[in-house]
Design a protein around this motif. Structure first.
Motif, PDB file in Angstrom:
ATOM      1  N   LYS A 162       0.832  -1.202   0.000  1.00  0.00           N
ATOM      2  CA  LYS A 162       0.000   0.000   0.000  1.00  0.00           C
ATOM      3  C   LYS A 162       0.869   1.255   0.000  1.00  0.00           C
ATOM      4  O   LYS A 162       0.526   2.262  -0.631  1.00  0.00           O
ATOM      5  CB  LYS A 162      -0.924  -0.005   1.215  1.00  0.00           C
ATOM      6  CG  LYS A 162      -2.034  -1.048   1.147  1.00  0.00           C
ATOM      7  CD  LYS A 162      -2.952  -0.936   2.357  1.00  0.00           C
ATOM      8  CE  LYS A 162      -4.079  -1.955   2.274  1.00  0.00           C
ATOM      9  NZ  LYS A 162      -4.968  -1.891   3.460  1.00  0.00           N
ATOM     10  N   ASP A 163       1.995   1.181   0.712  1.00  0.00           N
ATOM     11  CA  ASP A 163       2.885   2.340   0.766  1.00  0.00           C
ATOM     12  C   ASP A 163       3.494   2.636  -0.593  1.00  0.00           C
ATOM     13  O   ASP A 163       3.583   3.802  -1.001  1.00  0.00           O
ATOM     14  CB  ASP A 163       4.007   2.111   1.790  1.00  0.00           C
ATOM     15  CG  ASP A 163       3.514   2.234   3.227  1.00  0.00           C
ATOM     16  OD1 ASP A 163       2.380   2.710   3.429  1.00  0.00           O
ATOM     17  OD2 ASP A 163       4.266   1.861   4.147  1.00  0.00           O
ATOM     18  N   PHE A 166       0.911   4.191  -2.783  1.00  0.00           N
ATOM     19  CA  PHE A 166       0.658   5.583  -2.405  1.00  0.00           C
ATOM     20  C   PHE A 166       1.750   6.500  -2.943  1.00  0.00           C
ATOM     21  O   PHE A 166       1.466   7.542  -3.541  1.00  0.00           O
ATOM     22  CB  PHE A 166       0.577   5.715  -0.883  1.00  0.00           C
ATOM     23  CG  PHE A 166       0.476   7.144  -0.410  1.00  0.00           C
ATOM     24  CD1 PHE A 166      -0.725   7.826  -0.473  1.00  0.00           C
ATOM     25  CD2 PHE A 166       1.598   7.814   0.070  1.00  0.00           C
ATOM     26  CE1 PHE A 166      -0.825   9.142  -0.053  1.00  0.00           C
ATOM     27  CE2 PHE A 166       1.516   9.127   0.486  1.00  0.00           C
ATOM     28  CZ  PHE A 166       0.300   9.798   0.428  1.00  0.00           C
ATOM     29  N   CYS A 170       1.562   9.536  -5.787  1.00  0.00           N
ATOM     30  CA  CYS A 170       2.006  10.906  -5.538  1.00  0.00           C
ATOM     31  C   CYS A 170       2.971  11.380  -6.627  1.00  0.00           C
ATOM     32  O   CYS A 170       2.991  12.574  -6.971  1.00  0.00           O
ATOM     33  CB  CYS A 170       2.695  11.003  -4.175  1.00  0.00           C
ATOM     34  SG  CYS A 170       1.578  10.911  -2.755  1.00  0.00           S
TER      35      CYS A 170
END
Length: 254
Positions: A162-163, A166, A170
């Motif tokens: 998930k990181d 993300f 970005c």
């Protein structure tokens, strides 16, 4: 040693800074501009770890390092402008803002090519157009991504986590901005260019908060590093004494 002015750079100072960077571009390995360095600085401030000047100046200037400066006047002007702008960006990215119209919000120094062309003699302006001009915010995004890609191990996260998803989301607006609009995907074309710029600015806030929440990024946006003695070798790697190199340009605040 003179104190570093906390005041934002004036338009005249920005113009002098950009003129110097154009001069340095002929001696460095990368084209330099206030717009590109703004993205470069924003990424370093946003990054998962504190990267020191001795690491990032060689990336900017290449093999010549701080030798791109012909005299102490050039070095002093660069260090003063670079550090003052660094502090402006750091303060903005540390400020709680709800919209980008807030005077405290980070506003990248993006070159206005239309205004630049209008200020030039007609023949010179036409020659620049013929060579091709960067798109709006392209240089800023490229400067940001130079940091991400050069220190990619710092930015690496477990694949498909998930990181990672993300962080990649970005960074997407930055990659969109460096891609010719003719090559944009259907989804990218749903937004105007300035909307992608706005998303990229918000990404700098999101990434900074992301790394800070995980204990990576420094908690303070502005910090003064211990300086070497005046007769010690400069940490930038130039081989010169500190007082004759970075120490000649006023306090270095990062």
């Amino acid at each position: 040693m003179p104190s570093l002015s906390p005041a934002p750079l004036s338009n005249d100072e920005i113009a002098a800074y950009d003129d110097l960077l154009q001069t340095l571009s002929a001696r460095a390995e990368l084209p330099l501009s206030v717009e590109g360095l703004d993205g470069f600085s924003a990424a370093l401030i946003t990054a998962p770890r504190l990267v020191m000047p001795g690491e990032y100046f060689p990336v900017l200037f290449g093999e010549n390092g701080m030798g791109v400066f012909q005299d102490e006047a050039e070095l002093g002007l660069f260090m003063t402008c670079f550090n003052r702008r660094w502090n402006e960006i750091a303060v903005a990215l540390n400020a709680p803002v709800e919209n980008l119209a807030d005077p405290k919000a980070y506003a990248p120094l993006i070159l206005d090519w239309d205004a630049i062309l209008e200020s030039l003699p007609k023949a010179e302006a036409q020659a620049m157009k013929a060579q091709g001009l960067p798109a709006y915010a392209e240089l800023w995004a490229a400067g940001f991504l130079l940091v991400v890609e050069h220190w990619e191990d710092d930015w690496a996260l477990p694949e498909d986590s998930k990181d990672e998803i993300f962080v990649d989301s970005c960074l997407d607006p930055f990659y969109t901005l460096i891609t010719p609009e003719a090559d944009w995907t259907a989804d990218e074309r749903k937004l105007k260019r300035d909307e992608h710029v706005a998303n990229a600015i918000w990404s700098t806030y999101d990434l900074r908060e992301f790394w800070r929440d995980r204990g990576y990024a420094p908690r303070t946006p502005i910090r003064k590093q211990p300086e070497p003695g005046r007769n010690d070798l400069c940490p930038c790697g130039s081989g010169k004494k500190f007082k004759k190199c970075c120490g000649a340009g006023g306090d270095t605040v990062h």
